[in-house]
Design an enzyme around this catalytic site. Structure first.
Site, short mmCIF file in Angstrom:
data_model
loop_
_atom_site.label_atom_id
_atom_site.label_comp_id
_atom_site.label_asym_id
_atom_site.label_seq_id
_atom_site.Cartn_x
_atom_site.Cartn_y
_atom_site.Cartn_z
N ARG A 57 0.86 -1.18 0.00
CA ARG A 57 0.00 0.00 0.00
C ARG A 57 0.90 1.24 0.00
O ARG A 57 1.67 1.45 0.95
CB ARG A 57 -0.92 -0.01 1.22
CG ARG A 57 -1.89 1.16 1.27
CD ARG A 57 -2.75 1.09 2.53
NE ARG A 57 -3.67 -0.02 2.47
CZ ARG A 57 -4.09 -0.71 3.55
NH1 ARG A 57 -3.64 -0.41 4.75
NH2 ARG A 57 -4.95 -1.70 3.43
N ARG A 166 -5.23 1.97 17.71
CA ARG A 166 -5.82 1.36 16.51
C ARG A 166 -5.48 2.26 15.32
O ARG A 166 -4.82 3.29 15.47
CB ARG A 166 -7.34 1.23 16.69
CG ARG A 166 -8.05 0.22 15.80
CD ARG A 166 -7.70 -1.22 16.13
NE ARG A 166 -8.66 -2.15 15.56
CZ ARG A 166 -8.69 -2.56 14.29
NH1 ARG A 166 -7.81 -2.07 13.44
NH2 ARG A 166 -9.60 -3.39 13.88
N LYS A 167 -5.95 1.90 14.14
CA LYS A 167 -5.71 2.75 12.98
C LYS A 167 -6.36 4.11 13.19
O LYS A 167 -7.33 4.27 13.94
CB LYS A 167 -6.24 2.10 11.71
CG LYS A 167 -7.75 2.04 11.57
CD LYS A 167 -8.13 1.47 10.22
CE LYS A 167 -9.65 1.43 10.05
NZ LYS A 167 -10.04 0.91 8.73
N GLY A 430 -15.53 0.09 1.19
CA GLY A 430 -16.16 0.73 0.05
C GLY A 430 -17.05 1.91 0.43
O GLY A 430 -17.71 2.49 -0.43
#
Length: 516
Positions: A57, A166-167, A430
């Site tokens: 990524r 966390r992210k 998404g």
């Protein structure tokens, strides 16, 4: 202590860099289970659907890249990967089916053009987003690009930011057109101002605690904070460090900033941030966002006289390396060697002069990557799906394209502008819960057989009056979805679902910039 916290306690994720060359010599099967997780700090993801192969990524701050950077990524995909690249909803590029033996050479090639994949996975500040036409849009309140660059410089290789609970998703924008889903971000700076005399003090209102994924769409809430561009890094640092030091770490499912905010409430959180800063913060200014949405796909005038930007739709975000190479060549031939990546999986070429627009529109590639796609295709977004992601329940990209093409054939020119987002699992990559029509992949039993299916959601949106999409249908088989949506799409009423009332997301009006 959960498993990931134990891994981080043992050593910092950035320490894995020294082991990558060794693993490249010894092969992927030599990688320890813990180091499979640590490799994500360098954007390397071992994917179960493709054993022995990694996804890389690539971090692209604000989605702003040069043609040489994009061309290099196309070359890497062609020579080291599977000749396909994915454009993500976070303005990044993902390379697929990469062998660990190739990673050192890939990293070297990326470094040549100023790219990296650092801290794009696990408990880091992820790619920082901004309006894809920042600095170009005549309607923008301010260009947030300098802030995005400053924040990226602040976090990269900085171990103060490599062990968050966390992210941590961040967006900073001066665009009034709601082209980013700012209410889904852990931290978002959105355009705002204070009136002062005959002018305006420009800056950002601060939203926090947004998320998708586990537990659904938690709409980011205002912290009642105004920050000028010069204050943005300090405010970001204070907010992030409050989360780092006080966020929950027992369970991965409740570790996002949203859960801390829900328990503390915004007033207490703001007080902690002010304590970190050592001063009081200004209350929120006037929200400068419009109620409408513009994804910046198509052909638009820039604020620079005689120049235009051209947004080319990448259907469901997947593009062949050879086509991406051609996009880079178009940016050199018709633009200024620059490409912007939109969260709606569109590639934008700025700097096209009036005199070159006609010739560019005749380029053969624009028959495949259209600047004027149908309303269904223009608003179509898809996550990766289960061909590469082990979390996804169904294959989304081919299903999304098949459904869109079928709707185009059945409904023709009668389709109204609409966004249709596909997520292959509840992680929601998404962004299905902020779309006009959101489709969540699942398995369902039909006539005794398990088939690919979706739940159908409608009416989601972000912006100054955000709303979570509402589930209206369950267990719709994918092979019957087009016929089901054929009866829904013509009667979809965005004007009713997206009413213009601005609601709670708008800060109080301010007559003057506070003194002192």
């Amino acid at each position: 202590m959960n498993k990931i916290e134990a891994i981080k306690y043992e050593r910092d994720g950035l320490d894995i860099r020294e082991a990558i060359d060794r693993y490249a010599r010894e092969g992927w099967e030599s990688i320890t289970e813990d180091d499979v997780q640590r490799l994500k700090w360098y954007g390397l993801f071992l994917r179960n659907p493709t054993p022995g192969c990694f996804m890389i990524r690539v971090r692209i701050p604000g989605g702003q890249a040069t043609s040489s950077q994009i061309s290099m990524l196309a070359d890497i995909a062609a020579s080291h990967g599977n000749r396909l690249l994915d454009i993500t909803t976070r303005q990044q590029v993902q390379l697929r089916q990469i062998r660990i033996e190739e990673v050192p050479a890939i990293f070297a090639k990326m470094q040549e053009v100023g790219l990296n994949s650092m801290q794009t996975g696990m408990d880091n500040v992820r790619n920082i987003m901004t309006c894809p036409v920042a600095g170009l849009n005549p309607d923008e309140l301010l260009d947030a690009t300098p802030v995005v660059k400053a924040l990226t410089q602040e976090i990269l290789s900085n171990r103060e930011y490599t062990n968050l609970p966390r992210k941590y998703n961040v967006a900073v924008t001066g665009c009034p057109d709601n082209c980013l889903h700012t209410e889904t971000q852990d931290l978002a700076l959105v355009p705002a101002y204070y009136a002062q005399g005959g002018g305006k003090i420009l800056g950002f209102n601060v939203l926090a605690g947004g998320k998708l994924g586990s537990g659904g769409y938690r709409i980011a809430t205002p912290l009642d904070i105004f920050a000028t561009p010069g204050e943005a890094v300090a405010v970001f640092r204070a907010i992030t460090f409050v989360y780092r030091d006080s966020g929950y770490r027992d369970s991965r499912h409740t570790a996002r900033l949203a859960f801390l905010l829900d328990d503390w409430g915004e007033p207490r959180f703001r007080k902690e941030v002010e304590s970190r800063l050592g001063r009081a913060l200004l209350p929120a200014g006037v929200d400068a966002r419009k109620v409408s949405v513009n994804d910046h796909g198509g052909v638009y005038r820039q604020k620079q006289q005689g120049l235009n930007y051209v947004g080319l739709k990448i259907p469901v975000g997947r593009i062949k390396a050879s086509d991406l190479k051609q996009v880079a060549e178009l940016a050199d031939r018709y633009g200024r060697g620059e490409i912007r990546i939109s969260p709606t999986q569109t590639l934008i070429i700025p700097g096209v002069t009036d005199g070159k627009l006609g010739d560019m529109s005749e380029e053969p590639l624009l028959k495949e990557l259209a600047y004027n796609p149908s309303p269904v295709l223009k608003g179509l977004v898809s996550c990766v799906g289960n061909d590469y992601c082990n979390l996804a329940v169904i294959e989304t990209k081919s299903r999304a394209l098949e459904t869109a093409r079928a709707l185009e054939a059945r409904l023709g020119s009668g389709i109204k502008p609409i966004t249709m987002h596909w997520s292959g699992c509840p992680a929601g990559c998404g962004n299905h819960l902020v779309a006009d029509i959101g489709l969540l992949g699942k398995k369902a039993k039909v006539n005794g057989q398990v088939v690919d299916a979706v739940d159908v959601f409608v009416g989601g949106r972000s912006g100054p009056d955000p709303k979570q999409a509402v589930k209206v249908l369950e267990d719709v088989p994918c092979d019957k979805l087009a016929s089901v949506l054929e009866g829904l799409v013509p009667y979809h009423a965005r004007d009713k679902l997206h009413r213009t009332g601005r609601g709670k997301a708008v800060a109080r009006p301010q007559a003057d910039f506070p003194k002192g």
